[in-house]
Design an enzyme around this catalytic site. Structure first.
Site, PDB file in Angstrom:
ATOM      1  CG  HIS A   1      43.143  32.201  43.202  1.00  9.93           C
ATOM      2  ND1 HIS A   1      41.979  33.375  42.235  1.00  9.93           N
ATOM      3  CD2 HIS A   1      43.937  33.072  43.816  1.00  9.93           C
ATOM      4  CE1 HIS A   1      41.830  34.037  42.592  1.00  9.93           C
ATOM      5  NE2 HIS A   1      42.751  34.467  43.359  1.00  9.93           N
TER       6      HIS A   1
ATOM      7  CB  SER B   1      42.294  39.206  37.566  1.00  9.03           C
ATOM      8  OG  SER B   1      41.618  40.338  38.100  1.00  9.03           O
ATOM      9  CB  SER B   2      38.645  37.971  40.542  1.00  6.42           C
ATOM     10  OG  SER B   2      38.993  37.378  42.154  1.00  6.42           O
TER      11      SER B   2
END
Ligand code: PAF
Length: 283
Positions: free
Chosen positions: A37, A185-186
């Protein structure tokens, strides 16, 4: 950094910047931010005078058996990370603020939303295109940055913006990876030790695909080579391997004769990991 919890607040904030002639970039997220992000935020910073990040875990893009309730959240940490990146404003609406009562309008890109991940997750892309449209209407950005990791999402949003003449530019950002190649990725935090070790096979199979693509292999041979790498994962279930036209996501057959995107989905326990890479035959 301004924190806006209402549509009115973020609208007014952006309006004031625009009155001064400043351009605005938006980075839509569902929070629990990681380096991936932050890469999007940095690109938005380069392109626009002002950057708005949005954090909203959008219920309409989760199916009834998906991980909405357990989706990781950490607002304080997210805000600290965004502040450190020099973000100007964060829009963090509640579900009520975003959807209110009685919402009955959706935006859908039917061709692209029913294939690939969309076939595995009915309604998912309708939820994405609807919430992204709402975010664009609320924030009114000049640019919006999306990761190539979610390749189908990026392709669909580009098509939606083109089809509906939305007045902004979609800016893609390359997938950000861990040191061993796993796409950030989360969801990675929910992998156990063995799953985490085996998750690297996704990027390893894509590297293999890239290497083979140069010699214009039959699509079926490319597919088999990717699957044989993924088969080493004893804790992972391969949900899909797709090799599609890189622009249109149309199916390809015969020898590889143009840039193609390889899209992977592998489930480790309850965690669905996806990854992608564009591969191309040598000139
Ligand atoms: O990619 C995501 O995190 C989400 O799908 C998005 C674009 C923020 C819409 O909810």
């Amino acid at each position: 950094m301004k924190i806006c919890r209402t549509k009115a607040d973020v609208r007014e904030t952006v309006r004031a910047w625009k009155r001064q002639g400043e351009s605005v970039g938006v980075v839509p997220t569902m929070g629990y931010l990681h380096e991936g992000h932050l890469g999007l935020v940095r690109l938005a910073r380069e392109k626009a005078d002002r950057v708005v990040a949005t954090i909203f875990v959008n219920p309409t893009q989760f199916g009834p058996n998906e991980d909405l309730a357990t989706y990781p959240r950490d607002e304080a940490r997210d805000l600290a990370l965004l502040e450190a990146e020099g973000v100007d404003a964060v829009f963090l609406p509640s579900v009520d603020e975003m959807y209110g009562v009685g919402g009955d309008t959706y935006v859908e890109v039917p061709g692209l939303s029913g294939i690939l991940q969309g076939a595995l997750r009915p309604g998912h892309f309708r939820g994405v295109s609807t919430v992204v449209t709402k975010l664009f209407n609320i924030v009114t950005p000049d640019f919006a940055v999306f990761g190539e990791k979610d390749y189908q999402q990026l392709t669909l949003i580009k098509q939606m913006v083109r089809d509906l003449d939305m007045p902004l530019e979609i800016v893609p950002h390359p997938t950000v990876r861990e040191a061993d190649g796993l796409a950030m990725s989360s969801r990675n935090v929910r992998l156990d030790t063995q799953q985490r070790a085996e998750a690297v096979l996704l990027s390893r199979s894509l590297a293999k695909a890239e290497e083979l693509a140069a010699s214009r292999p039959e699509i079926s041979k490319l597919d088999a080579a990717i699957r044989s790498v993924l088969a080493e994962a004893t804790t992972g279930e391969v949900k899909s391997v797709d090799i599609r036209d890189a622009e249109t996501l149309e199916e390809l057959t015969g020898p590889l004769d143009r840039p193609a995107v390889v899209l992977l989905a592998v489930r480790f326990g309850t965690v669905l990991l996806i990854d992608q890479r564009v591969v191309a035959p040598a000139d």
